[in-house]
Design a protein around this motif. Structure first.
Motif, PDB file in Angstrom:
ATOM      1  N   ILE A   1      -2.892   1.265  11.450  1.00 23.33           N
ATOM      2  CA  ILE A   1      -3.727   1.474  10.262  1.00 23.33           C
ATOM      3  C   ILE A   1      -3.956   2.958   9.990  1.00 23.33           C
ATOM      4  O   ILE A   1      -4.889   3.336   9.285  1.00 23.33           O
ATOM      5  CB  ILE A   1      -5.084   0.753  10.399  1.00 23.33           C
ATOM      6  N   ALA A   2      -3.085   3.791  10.553  1.00 19.71           N
ATOM      7  CA  ALA A   2      -3.214   5.239  10.346  1.00 19.71           C
ATOM      8  C   ALA A   2      -3.226   5.631   8.869  1.00 19.71           C
ATOM      9  O   ALA A   2      -3.944   6.570   8.493  1.00 19.71           O
ATOM     10  CB  ALA A   2      -2.084   5.964  11.079  1.00 19.71           C
ATOM     11  N   PRO A   3      -2.455   4.941   7.999  1.00 14.85           N
ATOM     12  CA  PRO A   3      -2.489   5.312   6.574  1.00 14.85           C
ATOM     13  C   PRO A   3      -3.817   4.975   5.886  1.00 14.85           C
ATOM     14  O   PRO A   3      -4.052   5.396   4.758  1.00 14.85           O
ATOM     15  CB  PRO A   3      -1.353   4.477   5.966  1.00 14.85           C
ATOM     16  N   LEU A   4      -4.674   4.230   6.570  1.00 15.92           N
ATOM     17  CA  LEU A   4      -5.949   3.823   5.977  1.00 15.92           C
ATOM     18  C   LEU A   4      -7.074   4.737   6.437  1.00 15.92           C
ATOM     19  O   LEU A   4      -7.088   5.196   7.586  1.00 15.92           O
ATOM     20  CB  LEU A   4      -6.275   2.379   6.360  1.00 15.92           C
TER      21      LEU A   4
ATOM     22  N   LYS B   1       1.269  -4.606   5.729  1.00 19.68           N
ATOM     23  CA  LYS B   1       2.296  -3.632   6.089  1.00 19.68           C
ATOM     24  C   LYS B   1       3.130  -3.251   4.868  1.00 19.68           C
ATOM     25  O   LYS B   1       3.469  -2.074   4.682  1.00 19.68           O
ATOM     26  CB  LYS B   1       3.186  -4.195   7.195  1.00 19.68           C
ATOM     27  N   GLU B   2       3.434  -4.235   4.044  1.00 23.48           N
ATOM     28  CA  GLU B   2       4.201  -3.970   2.833  1.00 23.48           C
ATOM     29  C   GLU B   2       3.382  -3.150   1.833  1.00 23.48           C
ATOM     30  O   GLU B   2       3.909  -2.257   1.165  1.00 23.48           O
ATOM     31  CB  GLU B   2       4.650  -5.293   2.197  1.00 23.48           C
ATOM     32  N   LYS B   3       2.093  -3.454   1.738  1.00 23.36           N
ATOM     33  CA  LYS B   3       1.213  -2.715   0.823  1.00 23.36           C
ATOM     34  C   LYS B   3       1.163  -1.231   1.195  1.00 23.36           C
ATOM     35  O   LYS B   3       1.110  -0.356   0.320  1.00 23.36           O
ATOM     36  CB  LYS B   3      -0.204  -3.303   0.871  1.00 23.36           C
ATOM     37  N   MET B   4       1.168  -0.958   2.488  1.00 20.21           N
ATOM     38  CA  MET B   4       1.051   0.428   2.945  1.00 20.21           C
ATOM     39  C   MET B   4       2.352   1.209   2.789  1.00 20.21           C
ATOM     40  O   MET B   4       2.399   2.402   3.046  1.00 20.21           O
ATOM     41  CB  MET B   4       0.569   0.459   4.407  1.00 20.21           C
TER      42      MET B   4
ATOM     43  N   PRO C   1      -2.929   2.622  -4.850  1.00 21.36           N
ATOM     44  CA  PRO C   1      -4.153   2.648  -4.031  1.00 21.36           C
ATOM     45  C   PRO C   1      -4.824   1.275  -3.990  1.00 21.36           C
ATOM     46  O   PRO C   1      -4.727   0.487  -4.927  1.00 21.36           O
ATOM     47  CB  PRO C   1      -5.030   3.668  -4.743  1.00 21.36           C
ATOM     48  N   PHE C   2      -5.514   1.002  -2.890  1.00 21.22           N
ATOM     49  CA  PHE C   2      -6.271  -0.244  -2.755  1.00 21.22           C
ATOM     50  C   PHE C   2      -7.307  -0.062  -1.654  1.00 21.22           C
ATOM     51  O   PHE C   2      -7.277   0.926  -0.912  1.00 21.22           O
ATOM     52  CB  PHE C   2      -5.345  -1.420  -2.434  1.00 21.22           C
ATOM     53  N   GLN C   3      -8.203  -1.010  -1.559  1.00 14.94           N
ATOM     54  CA  GLN C   3      -9.179  -1.031  -0.468  1.00 14.94           C
ATOM     55  C   GLN C   3      -9.098  -2.376   0.233  1.00 14.94           C
ATOM     56  O   GLN C   3      -8.762  -3.396  -0.385  1.00 14.94           O
ATOM     57  CB  GLN C   3     -10.601  -0.791  -1.015  1.00 14.94           C
TER      58      GLN C   3
END
Length: 248
Positions: A230-233, A204-207, A212-214
């Protein structure tokens, strides 16, 4: 000069080898279907005694034919040392795994030689041999067909348990790779140890950040964590149980 045992050398070069391979793979795997040390997948929890169904299915129809023949000829079987040896060889493996819940169907393969030798011994007395040969070809033909279907359109990648194809086909090595929850052994291996585990809160903090990340997330985890947004993913690739997502 006394030779140093191989397992001592293995332990010296790979600390923890004896506990994992000798104790874990040969004892804990057998007695504990929930053994957490399984690095190459997951414990194969099965109902007790299912090894007998594996035997009847994989050796169809020969094992059924010879069991019937051995029962009808039981008075002579106990007097024949060769048949007693073959029968003991055949029964030992399924008897050994009857009390284990951690096994797969290939564990019955060691009984195929004694089955073949008993079939050969009774060959002239067996009935419906032609039908037996035809029936015995069904499973290998289905396996070959499954293999060919798997090669079409990379179905092995789509329906595989391993994270190999997700990482090889969809991971941009210039970006960090994460695994939601406990990372799988295959993700560690095929990423050369670069994959890192993330908790729900850490994701959650990463988003919330711009970097960028995977990340690899199992479908099971998403079903359990329904509140996770997970909508931002965006989905990059899919395997049988996992998906790899990108965040940009």
């Amino acid at each position: 000069m006394t030779a140093i045992p191989w397992y001592v050398l293995a332990e010296k070069n790979s600390e923890g080898f004896i506990d994992y391979f000798i104790v874990g793979e040969h004892f804990k795997r057998f007695f504990d279907s929930s053994w957490k040390g399984d690095k190459y997948g997951f414990p194969k929890t099965q109902p007790l005694g299912i090894v007998w169904l594996f035997l009847l299915g994989m050796a169809l129809p020969w094992v059924q034919m010879i069991f019937v023949k051995l029962w009808k000829d039981r008075k002579n079987v106990v007097k024949n040392k060769w048949l007693v040896f073959l029968l003991g060889w055949l029964l030992w493996t399924p008897m050994f795994f009857t009390i284990s819940k951690s096994l797969i169907h290939t564990y019955v393969l060691p009984v195929m030689p004694p089955i073949a030798l008993i079939v050969f011994y009774y060959w002239d007395e067996l009935k419906n041999k032609k039908a037996g040969v035809i029936i015995s070809l069904v499973l290998p033909c289905l396996a070959a067909l499954t293999l060919m279907l798997g090669l079409v359109n990379n179905n092995f990648e789509k329906y595989s348990n391993t994270d190999k194809y997700l990482i090889e086909d969809y991971w941009d090595s210039s970006e960090p790779l994460y695994y939601l929850g406990t990372k799988s052994y295959s993700s560690q291996f095929y990423s050369n140890g670069k994959v890192k585990s993330l908790s729900i809160e850490e994701l959650k903090e990463k988003m919330k950040q711009q970097d960028p990340f995977q990340i690899i997330i199992s479908d099971r985890t998403l079903r359990k964590q329904k509140e996770l947004d997970i909508a931002p993913l965006s989905v990059e690739g899919t395997s049988m149980k996992n998906k790899i997502y990108s965040y940009h």
